[in-house]
Design a protein around this motif. Structure first.
Motif, PDB file in Angstrom:
ATOM      1  N   TYR A  21       1.038  -0.988  -0.020  1.00  0.00           N
ATOM      2  CA  TYR A  21      -0.075  -0.057  -0.118  1.00  0.00           C
ATOM      3  C   TYR A  21       0.870   1.393   0.065  1.00  0.00           C
ATOM      4  O   TYR A  21       0.297   2.135   0.351  1.00  0.00           O
ATOM      5  N   GLN A  22       1.964   1.035  -0.602  1.00  0.00           N
ATOM      6  CA  GLN A  22       2.844   2.460  -0.630  1.00  0.00           C
ATOM      7  C   GLN A  22       3.043   3.337   0.385  1.00  0.00           C
ATOM      8  O   GLN A  22       3.003   4.413   0.521  1.00  0.00           O
ATOM      9  N   GLY A  23       3.066   2.691   1.615  1.00  0.00           N
ATOM     10  CA  GLY A  23       3.330   3.539   2.683  1.00  0.00           C
ATOM     11  C   GLY A  23       2.176   4.197   3.400  1.00  0.00           C
ATOM     12  O   GLY A  23       2.244   4.731   4.562  1.00  0.00           O
ATOM     13  N   GLU A  24       0.861   3.682   3.027  1.00  0.00           N
ATOM     14  CA  GLU A  24      -0.267   4.278   3.448  1.00  0.00           C
ATOM     15  C   GLU A  24      -0.911   3.383   4.682  1.00  0.00           C
ATOM     16  O   GLU A  24      -1.934   3.597   4.995  1.00  0.00           O
ATOM     17  N   VAL A  25      -0.065   2.338   5.063  1.00  0.00           N
ATOM     18  CA  VAL A  25      -0.572   1.701   6.281  1.00  0.00           C
ATOM     19  C   VAL A  25      -0.428   2.474   7.507  1.00  0.00           C
ATOM     20  O   VAL A  25       0.773   2.139   8.210  1.00  0.00           O
ATOM     21  N   THR A  26      -1.175   3.388   7.977  1.00  0.00           N
ATOM     22  CA  THR A  26      -1.102   4.168   8.881  1.00  0.00           C
ATOM     23  C   THR A  26      -2.028   3.282   9.955  1.00  0.00           C
ATOM     24  O   THR A  26      -2.386   2.448  10.082  1.00  0.00           O
ATOM     25  N   VAL A  27      -1.918   3.986  11.355  1.00  0.00           N
ATOM     26  CA  VAL A  27      -2.693   3.330  12.564  1.00  0.00           C
ATOM     27  C   VAL A  27      -4.296   3.464  12.217  1.00  0.00           C
ATOM     28  O   VAL A  27      -4.787   2.223  12.465  1.00  0.00           O
ATOM     29  N   GLU A  28      -4.572   4.352  11.701  1.00  0.00           N
ATOM     30  CA  GLU A  28      -6.243   4.497  11.475  1.00  0.00           C
ATOM     31  C   GLU A  28      -6.347   3.378  10.497  1.00  0.00           C
ATOM     32  O   GLU A  28      -7.452   2.712  10.581  1.00  0.00           O
ATOM     33  N   ASN A  29      -5.814   3.459   9.174  1.00  0.00           N
ATOM     34  CA  ASN A  29      -6.067   2.253   8.217  1.00  0.00           C
ATOM     35  C   ASN A  29      -5.766   0.965   8.826  1.00  0.00           C
ATOM     36  O   ASN A  29      -6.829   0.016   8.449  1.00  0.00           O
ATOM     37  N   LEU A  30      -4.818   0.719   9.582  1.00  0.00           N
ATOM     38  CA  LEU A  30      -4.736  -0.664  10.043  1.00  0.00           C
ATOM     39  C   LEU A  30      -5.855  -0.954  10.935  1.00  0.00           C
ATOM     40  O   LEU A  30      -6.309  -2.103  11.013  1.00  0.00           O
ATOM     41  N   ALA A  31      -6.325  -0.053  11.869  1.00  0.00           N
ATOM     42  CA  ALA A  31      -7.459  -0.249  12.715  1.00  0.00           C
ATOM     43  C   ALA A  31      -8.637  -0.677  11.981  1.00  0.00           C
ATOM     44  O   ALA A  31      -9.412  -1.522  12.417  1.00  0.00           O
ATOM     45  N   ALA A  32      -8.803  -0.048  10.798  1.00  0.00           N
ATOM     46  CA  ALA A  32     -10.163   0.105  10.267  1.00  0.00           C
ATOM     47  C   ALA A  32     -10.209  -1.335   9.433  1.00  0.00           C
ATOM     48  O   ALA A  32     -11.205  -2.164   9.418  1.00  0.00           O
ATOM     49  N   SER A  33      -8.847  -2.009   8.896  1.00  0.00           N
ATOM     50  CA  SER A  33      -8.888  -3.162   8.321  1.00  0.00           C
ATOM     51  C   SER A  33      -9.141  -4.332   9.182  1.00  0.00           C
ATOM     52  O   SER A  33      -9.702  -5.200   8.906  1.00  0.00           O
ATOM     53  N   LEU A  34      -8.617  -4.122  10.622  1.00  0.00           N
ATOM     54  CA  LEU A  34      -8.829  -5.085  11.345  1.00  0.00           C
ATOM     55  C   LEU A  34     -10.314  -5.161  11.840  1.00  0.00           C
ATOM     56  O   LEU A  34     -10.680  -6.082  12.159  1.00  0.00           O
TER      57      LEU A  34
ATOM     58  N   LEU B 249      -5.725   5.088   0.431  1.00  0.00           N
ATOM     59  CA  LEU B 249      -6.072   3.643   1.178  1.00  0.00           C
ATOM     60  C   LEU B 249      -7.128   3.712   2.114  1.00  0.00           C
ATOM     61  O   LEU B 249      -8.292   2.935   2.220  1.00  0.00           O
ATOM     62  N   ALA B 250      -7.264   5.004   2.664  1.00  0.00           N
ATOM     63  CA  ALA B 250      -8.487   5.156   3.669  1.00  0.00           C
ATOM     64  C   ALA B 250      -9.990   5.170   2.844  1.00  0.00           C
ATOM     65  O   ALA B 250     -10.929   4.904   3.334  1.00  0.00           O
ATOM     66  N   ALA B 251      -9.954   5.752   1.440  1.00  0.00           N
ATOM     67  CA  ALA B 251     -11.122   5.712   0.869  1.00  0.00           C
ATOM     68  C   ALA B 251     -11.518   4.459   0.223  1.00  0.00           C
ATOM     69  O   ALA B 251     -12.579   3.955   0.480  1.00  0.00           O
ATOM     70  N   VAL B 252     -10.666   3.563   0.041  1.00  0.00           N
ATOM     71  CA  VAL B 252     -10.743   2.209  -0.581  1.00  0.00           C
ATOM     72  C   VAL B 252     -11.245   1.189   0.692  1.00  0.00           C
ATOM     73  O   VAL B 252     -12.337   0.591   0.587  1.00  0.00           O
ATOM     74  N   LEU B 253     -10.911   1.640   1.927  1.00  0.00           N
ATOM     75  CA  LEU B 253     -11.301   0.887   3.087  1.00  0.00           C
ATOM     76  C   LEU B 253     -12.718   1.226   3.315  1.00  0.00           C
ATOM     77  O   LEU B 253     -13.557   0.494   3.652  1.00  0.00           O
ATOM     78  N   ALA B 254     -13.031   2.662   3.381  1.00  0.00           N
ATOM     79  CA  ALA B 254     -14.459   3.097   3.410  1.00  0.00           C
ATOM     80  C   ALA B 254     -15.239   2.394   2.546  1.00  0.00           C
ATOM     81  O   ALA B 254     -16.671   2.292   2.797  1.00  0.00           O
ATOM     82  N   ALA B 255     -14.986   2.425   1.152  1.00  0.00           N
ATOM     83  CA  ALA B 255     -15.754   1.900   0.152  1.00  0.00           C
ATOM     84  C   ALA B 255     -16.201   0.316   0.264  1.00  0.00           C
ATOM     85  O   ALA B 255     -17.226  -0.230   0.312  1.00  0.00           O
ATOM     86  N   GLY B 256     -14.976  -0.414   0.809  1.00  0.00           N
ATOM     87  CA  GLY B 256     -15.273  -1.745   1.344  1.00  0.00           C
ATOM     88  C   GLY B 256     -16.048  -1.853   2.426  1.00  0.00           C
ATOM     89  O   GLY B 256     -16.907  -2.849   2.421  1.00  0.00           O
ATOM     90  N   ARG B 257     -16.084  -1.078   3.520  1.00  0.00           N
ATOM     91  CA  ARG B 257     -17.002  -0.899   4.713  1.00  0.00           C
ATOM     92  C   ARG B 257     -18.350  -0.806   3.796  1.00  0.00           C
ATOM     93  O   ARG B 257     -19.407  -1.495   4.491  1.00  0.00           O
ATOM     94  N   GLY B 258     -18.606   0.077   3.054  1.00  0.00           N
ATOM     95  CA  GLY B 258     -20.058   0.406   2.587  1.00  0.00           C
ATOM     96  C   GLY B 258     -20.325  -0.870   1.596  1.00  0.00           C
ATOM     97  O   GLY B 258     -21.666  -1.315   1.756  1.00  0.00           O
ATOM     98  N   LEU B 259     -19.313  -1.581   0.653  1.00  0.00           N
ATOM     99  CA  LEU B 259     -19.725  -2.679   0.289  1.00  0.00           C
ATOM    100  C   LEU B 259     -20.111  -3.864   1.028  1.00  0.00           C
ATOM    101  O   LEU B 259     -20.977  -4.768   0.861  1.00  0.00           O
ATOM    102  N   ARG B 260     -19.441  -3.808   2.134  1.00  0.00           N
ATOM    103  CA  ARG B 260     -19.936  -5.127   3.111  1.00  0.00           C
ATOM    104  C   ARG B 260     -21.378  -4.947   3.325  1.00  0.00           C
ATOM    105  O   ARG B 260     -21.850  -5.894   3.678  1.00  0.00           O
ATOM    106  N   THR B 261     -21.906  -3.708   3.833  1.00  0.00           N
ATOM    107  CA  THR B 261     -23.126  -3.381   4.034  1.00  0.00           C
ATOM    108  C   THR B 261     -24.046  -3.902   3.130  1.00  0.00           C
ATOM    109  O   THR B 261     -25.141  -4.707   3.282  1.00  0.00           O
TER     110      THR B 261
END
Length: 299
Positions: free
Chosen positions: A148-161, A194-206
Motif C-alpha cells: 500500500y505504498q506507505g499508507e498503512v497508518t494506524v487508522e487504516n490498520l485499525a479499520a482493516s482489523l 487507502l482510507a477511501a478504499v477501506l471506506a468503500a469496502g465497509r460500504g460494500l460490506r453492508t
C-alpha cells in the motif's frame, strides 16, 4: 532505565558481556527455554538484530519491545523479540518514525488481543460448504506496507482489523483474500487513498450482507422446507444433504450477483459519462441506443 545487570554486561571489557557468556553454561548461541523456544541475552539479541545494546534498551524504554523473561538478574529474550526488532528496523528503513511505529505496533497488539486469527478469518464456522473461494495470504508488516505504498497508518490498520480484512498472527498479518489484497493495492497505486478504499469496502460490506440475506431468505423459504420434507421420509436431514444443497446454490447465487453487478455498473458508468459529456459541451450520445441500429436514410 536499563537494569544494572544489562549495563554491566554491555560495558564489561573483560568478556563479561551477554555475547561473551553466550557459549558458556551449555547455552551455545542462545538458551533453550525448555519448550523448544530459543532465548538470547541482551548483547546476542542486539547482534542478531543488527543494532546496538543501547538501541535495544532504548526500544524497551519506548515500549516498542515487550519485557524480557527474567532469570534472577539475567534478561532472556526470545524469537518474538528478534522478529519485533527486525520489523522495527524494516519500518524505519521505509521512512516511518518511531512514534508512528509505536502506534502501529500498538494497533497490531490490540488487534491480536481483541480477536483470534481463526475468529477473524471465520475458520471457527462449522459450515461445510463455503461460498467464498478466497485464499488467505500471510504478510510481514513490511510486506503489507509495500503493498500500500506507505499508507498503512494506524487508522487504516485499525479499520482493516475492524472490517475483518486482516488478522494478526504472531508477528505477521493474515489478509483474508489475495484477490481483495491485489485489487485494493491496485486501486491505491492508481491514486485512490487507502482510507477511501477501506471506506468503500465497509460500504460494500453492508450492501453484500443485504444481498446475502436475499439468497438466505430464498433458501430458507423455498428450498430448505422441501429438502427437510424429503429428508423426513428418509430418516432426517443430515449434513450431507445440506452440503449438497449449498453446493448447488453457490454457483447460481454468484452468477446472478455477477450479472446484476455488471448491468448496474454499465448503467452507472453510462450515466456518469453522459453527465461529464454534458458538462464539457460535447454531444451526448442517445441513451441505450442499440449497437446495430441503422443510421438515417439518404435525403
Amino acid at each position: 532505565m536499563a537494569d544494572d545487570s544489562e549495563r554491566a554486561a554491555s560495558t564489561d571489557p573483560g568478556g563479561g558481556s551477554d555475547a561473551g557468556h553466550a557459549g558458556h553454561a551449555g547455552h551455545g548461541t542462545g538458551n533453550d527455554a525448555g519448550n523448544g523456544k530459543r532465548e538470547f541475552r541482551t548483547a546476542e539479541l542486539a547482534e542478531l538484530a543488527g543494532i546496538t545494546t543501547r538501541t535495544l534498551r532504548f526500544y524497551r524504554e519506548r515500549k516498542l519491545l515487550p519485557p524480557p523473561r527474567r532469570d534472577g538478574r539475567i534478561a532472556w529474550y526470545d524469537e518474538h523479540h528478534l522478529a519485533r526488532l527486525r520489523t522495527i528496523s524494516g519500518l524505519l528503513a521505509r521512512g516511518h518514525t518511531l512514534g508512528g511505529i509505536a502506534d502501529l505496533l500498538g494497533a497490531f497488539e490490540s488487534g491480536r488481543d481483541s480477536h483470534g486469527t481463526a475468529e477473524l478469518l471465520g475458520l471457527e464456522s462449522s459450515m461445510i460448504t463455503l461460498f467464498a473461494e478466497e485464499t488467505p495470504i500471510r504478510l510481514t508488516p513490511e510486506e503489507l506496507a509495500d503493498y500500500y505504498q506507505g499508507e498503512v497508518t494506524v487508522e487504516n490498520l485499525a479499520a482493516s482489523l475492524d472490517i475483518g480484512y486482516i488478522a494478526v498472527d504472531g508477528d505477521e498479518f493474515i489478509h483474508i483474500s489475495r484477490r481483495l489484497l491485489d485489487a485494493s493495492s491496485a486501486l491505491v497505486k492508481k491514486g485512490i487513498p487507502l482510507a477511501a478504499v477501506l471506506a468503500a469496502g465497509r460500504g460494500l460490506r453492508t450492501q453484500t450482507e443485504a444481498i446475502a440475506e436475499v439468497f438466505a431468505d430464498l433458501f430458507r423459504t423455498h428450498l430448505l422446507p422441501a429438502e427437510a420434507a424429503a429428508a423426513t421420509a428418509d430418516g432426517g436431514l443430515d449434513a450431507d444433504c445440506l452440503n449438497d444443497l449449498l453446493t448447488q446454490l453457490r454457483p447460481l447465487a454468484k452468477q446472478v450477483v455477477e450479472a446484476e453487478l455488471g448491468l448496474a455498473l454499465d448503467r452507472r458508468v453510462r450515466a456518469e459519462v453522459e453527465q461529464w459529456i454534458g458538462q464539457t459541451g460535447h454531444p451526448t450520445p442517445e441513451p441505450d441506443a442499440p449497437a446495430n441500429r441503422p443510421g438515417p436514410g439518404p435525403g
